[in-house]
Design a protein around this motif. Structure first.
Motif, PDB file in Angstrom:
ATOM      1  N   VAL A  89       1.209  -1.400  -0.779  1.00  0.00           N
ATOM      2  CA  VAL A  89      -0.456  -0.239   0.180  1.00  0.00           C
ATOM      3  C   VAL A  89       0.632   1.248   0.178  1.00  0.00           C
ATOM      4  CG1 VAL A  89      -2.365  -1.278   1.298  1.00  0.00           C
ATOM      5  CG2 VAL A  89      -0.601   0.060   2.729  1.00  0.00           C
ATOM      6  N   LEU A  90       2.020   1.246   0.895  1.00  0.00           N
ATOM      7  CA  LEU A  90       2.771   2.919   0.643  1.00  0.00           C
ATOM      8  C   LEU A  90       3.505   3.138  -0.942  1.00  0.00           C
ATOM      9  CD1 LEU A  90       5.056   2.385   3.836  1.00  0.00           C
ATOM     10  CD2 LEU A  90       3.045   3.579   3.524  1.00  0.00           C
ATOM     11  N   ALA A  91       4.186   1.526  -1.446  1.00  0.00           N
ATOM     12  CA  ALA A  91       4.035   1.647  -3.456  1.00  0.00           C
ATOM     13  C   ALA A  91       3.331   2.660  -3.583  1.00  0.00           C
ATOM     14  CB  ALA A  91       3.737   0.491  -3.643  1.00  0.00           C
ATOM     15  N   LEU A  92       1.999   1.669  -3.560  1.00  0.00           N
ATOM     16  CA  LEU A  92       0.592   2.176  -3.865  1.00  0.00           C
ATOM     17  C   LEU A  92       0.818   4.053  -3.849  1.00  0.00           C
ATOM     18  CD1 LEU A  92      -2.125   0.525  -3.742  1.00  0.00           C
ATOM     19  CD2 LEU A  92      -1.213  -0.111  -5.861  1.00  0.00           C
ATOM     20  N   LYS A  93       0.947   4.450  -2.792  1.00  0.00           N
ATOM     21  CA  LYS A  93       0.574   5.802  -1.962  1.00  0.00           C
ATOM     22  C   LYS A  93       2.369   6.253  -3.092  1.00  0.00           C
ATOM     23  CE  LYS A  93      -1.649   7.622   0.549  1.00  0.00           C
ATOM     24  NZ  LYS A  93      -2.372   8.651   0.512  1.00  0.00           N
ATOM     25  N   ALA A  94       2.861   5.853  -3.734  1.00  0.00           N
ATOM     26  CA  ALA A  94       4.130   5.971  -4.068  1.00  0.00           C
ATOM     27  C   ALA A  94       4.844   6.517  -5.261  1.00  0.00           C
ATOM     28  CB  ALA A  94       6.115   5.913  -3.018  1.00  0.00           C
ATOM     29  N   ALA A  95       3.854   5.841  -5.801  1.00  0.00           N
ATOM     30  CA  ALA A  95       3.930   5.685  -7.149  1.00  0.00           C
ATOM     31  C   ALA A  95       3.526   6.585  -7.758  1.00  0.00           C
ATOM     32  CB  ALA A  95       3.521   4.122  -8.174  1.00  0.00           C
ATOM     33  N   SER A  96       3.840   7.820  -8.598  1.00  0.00           N
ATOM     34  CA  SER A  96       3.234   8.695  -9.703  1.00  0.00           C
ATOM     35  C   SER A  96       2.261   8.396 -10.815  1.00  0.00           C
ATOM     36  CB  SER A  96       4.298   9.195 -10.384  1.00  0.00           C
ATOM     37  OG  SER A  96       5.526   8.230 -11.358  1.00  0.00           O
ATOM     38  N   TYR A  97       2.477   7.223 -11.139  1.00  0.00           N
ATOM     39  CA  TYR A  97       1.470   6.879 -12.141  1.00  0.00           C
ATOM     40  C   TYR A  97       0.959   5.284 -12.436  1.00  0.00           C
ATOM     41  CZ  TYR A  97      -0.652   5.999 -16.593  1.00  0.00           C
ATOM     42  OH  TYR A  97      -1.381   5.663 -17.380  1.00  0.00           O
ATOM     43  N   PRO A  98      -0.003   4.970 -12.155  1.00  0.00           N
ATOM     44  CA  PRO A  98      -1.011   5.883 -12.052  1.00  0.00           C
ATOM     45  C   PRO A  98      -1.278   6.374 -10.715  1.00  0.00           C
ATOM     46  CG  PRO A  98      -2.125   3.623 -12.024  1.00  0.00           C
ATOM     47  CD  PRO A  98      -0.763   3.425 -11.682  1.00  0.00           C
ATOM     48  N   GLN A  99      -2.017   7.088 -10.725  1.00  0.00           N
ATOM     49  CA  GLN A  99      -2.231   8.161  -9.338  1.00  0.00           C
ATOM     50  C   GLN A  99      -3.139   7.094  -8.673  1.00  0.00           C
ATOM     51  OE1 GLN A  99      -3.540  12.291  -9.871  1.00  0.00           O
ATOM     52  NE2 GLN A  99      -1.880  12.543 -11.233  1.00  0.00           N
ATOM     53  N   THR A 100      -3.034   6.782  -7.291  1.00  0.00           N
ATOM     54  CA  THR A 100      -3.964   6.350  -6.725  1.00  0.00           C
ATOM     55  C   THR A 100      -4.639   6.360  -5.311  1.00  0.00           C
ATOM     56  OG1 THR A 100      -3.104   4.170  -6.681  1.00  0.00           O
ATOM     57  CG2 THR A 100      -3.908   4.101  -4.886  1.00  0.00           C
ATOM     58  N   THR A 101      -5.504   6.444  -5.898  1.00  0.00           N
ATOM     59  CA  THR A 101      -6.604   6.432  -4.179  1.00  0.00           C
ATOM     60  C   THR A 101      -7.032   5.627  -3.313  1.00  0.00           C
ATOM     61  OG1 THR A 101      -7.304   8.485  -5.288  1.00  0.00           O
ATOM     62  CG2 THR A 101      -8.634   7.654  -3.241  1.00  0.00           C
ATOM     63  N   LEU A 102      -7.078   5.543  -2.113  1.00  0.00           N
ATOM     64  CA  LEU A 102      -7.588   4.930  -1.380  1.00  0.00           C
ATOM     65  C   LEU A 102      -8.355   4.398  -0.164  1.00  0.00           C
ATOM     66  CD1 LEU A 102      -3.440   4.073  -1.275  1.00  0.00           C
ATOM     67  CD2 LEU A 102      -4.404   1.662  -0.588  1.00  0.00           C
ATOM     68  N   PHE A 103      -9.658   3.696  -0.898  1.00  0.00           N
ATOM     69  CA  PHE A 103     -10.663   3.742   0.549  1.00  0.00           C
ATOM     70  C   PHE A 103     -10.879   2.419   1.240  1.00  0.00           C
ATOM     71  CE2 PHE A 103     -15.540   2.814  -0.762  1.00  0.00           C
ATOM     72  CZ  PHE A 103     -15.534   4.311   0.494  1.00  0.00           C
ATOM     73  N   CYS A 104     -11.141   3.300   2.507  1.00  0.00           N
ATOM     74  CA  CYS A 104     -11.301   2.054   3.447  1.00  0.00           C
ATOM     75  C   CYS A 104     -12.636   1.351   3.576  1.00  0.00           C
ATOM     76  CB  CYS A 104     -10.671   2.520   4.874  1.00  0.00           C
ATOM     77  SG  CYS A 104     -11.449   0.611   5.667  1.00  0.00           S
ATOM     78  N   LEU A 105     -13.604   0.371   3.030  1.00  0.00           N
ATOM     79  CA  LEU A 105     -15.145   0.384   3.031  1.00  0.00           C
ATOM     80  C   LEU A 105     -15.123  -0.637   4.270  1.00  0.00           C
ATOM     81  CD1 LEU A 105     -17.954   0.984   2.525  1.00  0.00           C
ATOM     82  CD2 LEU A 105     -17.265  -0.164   0.308  1.00  0.00           C
ATOM     83  N   SER A 106     -15.284  -1.156   5.209  1.00  0.00           N
ATOM     84  CA  SER A 106     -15.715  -2.192   6.059  1.00  0.00           C
ATOM     85  C   SER A 106     -16.335  -2.220   7.275  1.00  0.00           C
ATOM     86  CB  SER A 106     -14.107  -1.707   6.765  1.00  0.00           C
ATOM     87  OG  SER A 106     -14.205  -2.327   8.064  1.00  0.00           O
ATOM     88  N   ASN A 107     -16.905  -3.483   7.768  1.00  0.00           N
ATOM     89  CA  ASN A 107     -17.940  -3.668   8.711  1.00  0.00           C
ATOM     90  C   ASN A 107     -17.482  -4.008  10.575  1.00  0.00           C
ATOM     91  OD1 ASN A 107     -20.490  -3.553   8.141  1.00  0.00           O
ATOM     92  ND2 ASN A 107     -20.578  -5.172   6.823  1.00  0.00           N
ATOM     93  N   SER A 108     -16.110  -3.339  10.098  1.00  0.00           N
ATOM     94  CA  SER A 108     -15.263  -2.985  11.566  1.00  0.00           C
ATOM     95  C   SER A 108     -15.926  -1.982  12.341  1.00  0.00           C
ATOM     96  CB  SER A 108     -13.734  -3.030  11.717  1.00  0.00           C
ATOM     97  OG  SER A 108     -12.855  -3.075  13.123  1.00  0.00           O
TER      98      SER A 108
END
Length: 255
Positions: A89-108
């Protein structure tokens, strides 16, 4: 020729998807075996909604066992998160392409997720966390309530099998619609999940989207039994395989 993907959304369920345990069950296993059994029994009886069961057991944990806020938060901090999942997930955030949005969708619930993310220095990982409500009250007690209260004027109308507290499919569609109005139109959605309630949002994904489904859980069973998905599906067992999927699919890369 591969279609360019300038922006992508990566959606994470939390329990058994982002972390390697179920947050609700974990704190009871750490702090009170009898209450862990009570949660199991109440859930199997099917007379109470699951979020209400968790709220009931956590209230008893504090009232009868005497577990403090510190003990509950320490139990959450001990919950395992695979190091490869963190790298991924840190690699996703750091990558310049594609631009990544992370969304947490949880029943916790919000407190459980916040404590764990803070412990792993991931507080700013997700653009949004959609989950059940929770807070510490003035007496130091943890109060957990459904995302959609049982007496709320508007209940969700899901027919796919989502619990009364939340329809994950509706929540995903609402998030995508909101972001599209703001100018964020995602070329690809990637959904990482394991539970039966993750099936509903997967039904709403496109052929260009990808579901990363954890093996051995209810979501895998529902996909094989019910089908009907348009999206691509890949399976994984441990966090290192998620990191591998991201690398192989060009999901996180630097330009």
């Amino acid at each position: 020729m591969t279609t360019p993907i300038p922006k992508q959304l990566v959606v994470y369920d939390f329990d058994w998807s982002f972390v390697d345990q179920d947050t609700d069950r974990w704190i009871l296993e750490v702090l009170s075996t009898p209450l862990r059994r009570e949660l199991q029994t109440l859930n199997e009886e099917g007379k109470m909604q699951y979020t209400d069961i968790v709220a009931h057991c956590v209230a008893k944990l504090q009232a009868t066992v005497g577990s403090s806020r510190q003990e509950i938060e320490d139990a959450l901090r001990s919950l395992p998160v695979h190091p490869a999942m963190k790298r991924a997930v840190l690699a996703l955030k750091a990558a310049s392409y594609p631009q990544t949005t992370l969304f947490c969708l949880s029943n916790s619930n919000q407190v459980f997720i916040d404590v764990i993310l803070k412990h792993h220095n991931l507080t700013d990982l997700f653009t949004r966390i959609t989950t059940n409500n929770s807070h510490w009250n003035e007496d130091g007690k943890l109060i957990i309530t459904r995302r959609i209260a049982p007496d709320a004027p508007k209940q969700h109308g899901c027919k796919i099998g989502c619990s009364a507290n939340m329809c994950k499919g509706e929540e995903l569609e609402a998030f995508l619609a909101e972001k599209k109005l703001a100018g964020d139109d995602y070329s690809r959605v990637i959904y990482v999940g394991d539970g039966g309630n993750d099936f509903c949002p997967l039904l709403r994904l496109r052929s260009t989207d990808l579901a990363l489904v954890r093996k051995g859980f209810e979501l895998e069973q529902r996909i094989k039994k019910e089908g009907g998905l348009k999206c691509q599906v890949k399976y994984w067992t441990m966090g290192w395989e998620i990191e591998e999927h991201y690398a192989e699919g060009g999901i996180a890369r630097q330009l």
